[in-house]
Scaffold this motif. Sequence first.
Motif, PDB file in Angstrom:
ATOM      1  N   GLY A 225      57.083 -70.754  -9.052  1.00 42.54           N
ATOM      2  CA  GLY A 225      58.277 -70.092  -9.127  1.00 42.54           C
ATOM      3  C   GLY A 225      58.925 -70.361  -7.803  1.00 42.54           C
ATOM      4  O   GLY A 225      57.965 -70.480  -6.969  1.00 42.54           O
ATOM      5  N   ASN A 226      59.405 -69.833  -8.115  1.00 42.58           N
ATOM      6  CA  ASN A 226      60.949 -69.757  -6.188  1.00 42.58           C
ATOM      7  C   ASN A 226      61.115 -68.499  -5.956  1.00 42.58           C
ATOM      8  O   ASN A 226      61.340 -68.275  -6.817  1.00 42.58           O
ATOM      9  N   ALA A 227      61.415 -68.291  -4.604  1.00 40.46           N
ATOM     10  CA  ALA A 227      62.368 -67.210  -4.080  1.00 40.46           C
ATOM     11  C   ALA A 227      63.692 -67.450  -4.766  1.00 40.46           C
ATOM     12  O   ALA A 227      64.673 -66.079  -5.480  1.00 40.46           O
TER      13      ALA A 227
ATOM     14  N   GLN B 117      69.236 -65.610  -9.739  1.00 44.02           N
ATOM     15  CA  GLN B 117      69.290 -67.028 -11.566  1.00 44.02           C
ATOM     16  C   GLN B 117      69.838 -65.164 -13.006  1.00 44.02           C
ATOM     17  O   GLN B 117      68.952 -64.010 -12.670  1.00 44.02           O
ATOM     18  N   SER B 118      71.313 -65.655 -13.116  1.00 42.88           N
ATOM     19  CA  SER B 118      71.445 -64.450 -14.034  1.00 42.88           C
ATOM     20  C   SER B 118      70.713 -64.326 -15.320  1.00 42.88           C
ATOM     21  O   SER B 118      70.962 -63.222 -16.116  1.00 42.88           O
ATOM     22  N   ASP B 119      69.597 -65.037 -15.662  1.00 39.26           N
ATOM     23  CA  ASP B 119      69.111 -65.176 -16.866  1.00 39.26           C
ATOM     24  C   ASP B 119      67.879 -64.030 -16.469  1.00 39.26           C
ATOM     25  O   ASP B 119      67.514 -63.054 -17.039  1.00 39.26           O
TER      26      ASP B 119
ATOM     27  N   LEU C 175      51.387 -62.545 -20.212  1.00 36.96           N
ATOM     28  CA  LEU C 175      52.045 -63.545 -20.595  1.00 36.96           C
ATOM     29  C   LEU C 175      51.869 -64.495 -19.021  1.00 36.96           C
ATOM     30  O   LEU C 175      51.782 -65.338 -19.164  1.00 36.96           O
ATOM     31  N   LEU C 176      51.257 -64.004 -17.902  1.00 34.55           N
ATOM     32  CA  LEU C 176      51.772 -65.185 -16.052  1.00 34.55           C
ATOM     33  C   LEU C 176      50.000 -66.063 -16.861  1.00 34.55           C
ATOM     34  O   LEU C 176      50.124 -67.513 -16.666  1.00 34.55           O
ATOM     35  N   ALA C 177      49.504 -65.345 -17.428  1.00 32.40           N
ATOM     36  CA  ALA C 177      48.093 -65.819 -17.822  1.00 32.40           C
ATOM     37  C   ALA C 177      47.839 -67.751 -18.167  1.00 32.40           C
ATOM     38  O   ALA C 177      47.874 -67.892 -18.746  1.00 32.40           O
ATOM     39  N   GLY C 178      48.827 -66.676 -19.744  1.00 32.47           N
ATOM     40  CA  GLY C 178      49.737 -67.739 -20.636  1.00 32.47           C
ATOM     41  C   GLY C 178      50.398 -68.841 -20.446  1.00 32.47           C
ATOM     42  O   GLY C 178      50.555 -69.445 -21.200  1.00 32.47           O
ATOM     43  N   GLY C 179      50.809 -67.999 -18.968  1.00 31.85           N
ATOM     44  CA  GLY C 179      51.480 -69.820 -18.380  1.00 31.85           C
ATOM     45  C   GLY C 179      53.591 -69.543 -19.441  1.00 31.85           C
ATOM     46  O   GLY C 179      54.198 -70.137 -19.235  1.00 31.85           O
ATOM     47  N   HIS C 180      53.177 -67.848 -19.366  1.00 25.94           N
ATOM     48  CA  HIS C 180      54.879 -68.151 -20.596  1.00 25.94           C
ATOM     49  C   HIS C 180      56.152 -67.202 -19.312  1.00 25.94           C
ATOM     50  O   HIS C 180      56.794 -67.292 -19.300  1.00 25.94           O
ATOM     51  N   ILE C 181      55.762 -66.947 -18.415  1.00 24.83           N
ATOM     52  CA  ILE C 181      56.022 -66.599 -17.281  1.00 24.83           C
ATOM     53  C   ILE C 181      55.485 -67.134 -15.644  1.00 24.83           C
ATOM     54  O   ILE C 181      54.328 -67.698 -15.769  1.00 24.83           O
ATOM     55  N   THR C 182      56.835 -67.439 -14.908  1.00 26.03           N
ATOM     56  CA  THR C 182      56.289 -67.238 -13.282  1.00 26.03           C
ATOM     57  C   THR C 182      56.044 -66.364 -12.779  1.00 26.03           C
ATOM     58  O   THR C 182      55.854 -65.135 -12.916  1.00 26.03           O
ATOM     59  N   VAL C 183      55.311 -66.989 -11.226  1.00 25.11           N
ATOM     60  CA  VAL C 183      54.241 -65.950 -10.696  1.00 25.11           C
ATOM     61  C   VAL C 183      55.319 -65.099  -9.913  1.00 25.11           C
ATOM     62  O   VAL C 183      55.385 -63.117 -10.382  1.00 25.11           O
ATOM     63  N   VAL C 184      56.509 -65.491  -9.578  1.00 26.07           N
ATOM     64  CA  VAL C 184      57.793 -64.909  -9.092  1.00 26.07           C
ATOM     65  C   VAL C 184      58.453 -64.049  -9.714  1.00 26.07           C
ATOM     66  O   VAL C 184      58.875 -62.318  -9.829  1.00 26.07           O
ATOM     67  N   ARG C 185      58.289 -64.553 -11.448  1.00 27.40           N
ATOM     68  CA  ARG C 185      59.557 -63.244 -12.375  1.00 27.40           C
ATOM     69  C   ARG C 185      58.194 -62.488 -12.327  1.00 27.40           C
ATOM     70  O   ARG C 185      58.609 -61.083 -13.076  1.00 27.40           O
TER      71      ARG C 185
END
Length: 116
Positions: free
Chosen positions: A7-9, A14-16, A60-70
């Motif tokens: 991800g990125n800063a 982002q609104s979502d 969820l991060l380990a499963g690739g469902h969300i980014t590191v930033v999120r």
Amino acid sequence: MAKIALGNAREAFQSDCIQALIVEFICTFLFVFAGVGAAMATAGFRVSGGHINPAVTLGLLAGGHITVVRSILYWIDQLLASTAACALLKYLTGGLVSISISLPYTNALSFVFKDA
């Protein structure tokens, strides 16, 4: 094994993402404040995913469902919400300390073999 997206800063603005963080804060706060308030917190699951627990976010991060930033944003949000809920509980109870109950046995083996 799923790929983990960094991800990125810009994602933080982002609104979502902002909407999900607000709802995650509210759900985590309600869950911690009410103790057994899982039913109250489920209303926000559609928006934030209802992680509530940093361990769930890590999964969820380990499963690739969300980014590191999120995931970092969620962890910060969850820790702030649980801290706020604990502070409110401390204020409302006048700093009442809960009583812990422990078993009279010193270790698990003495409990298993006590009646043997």
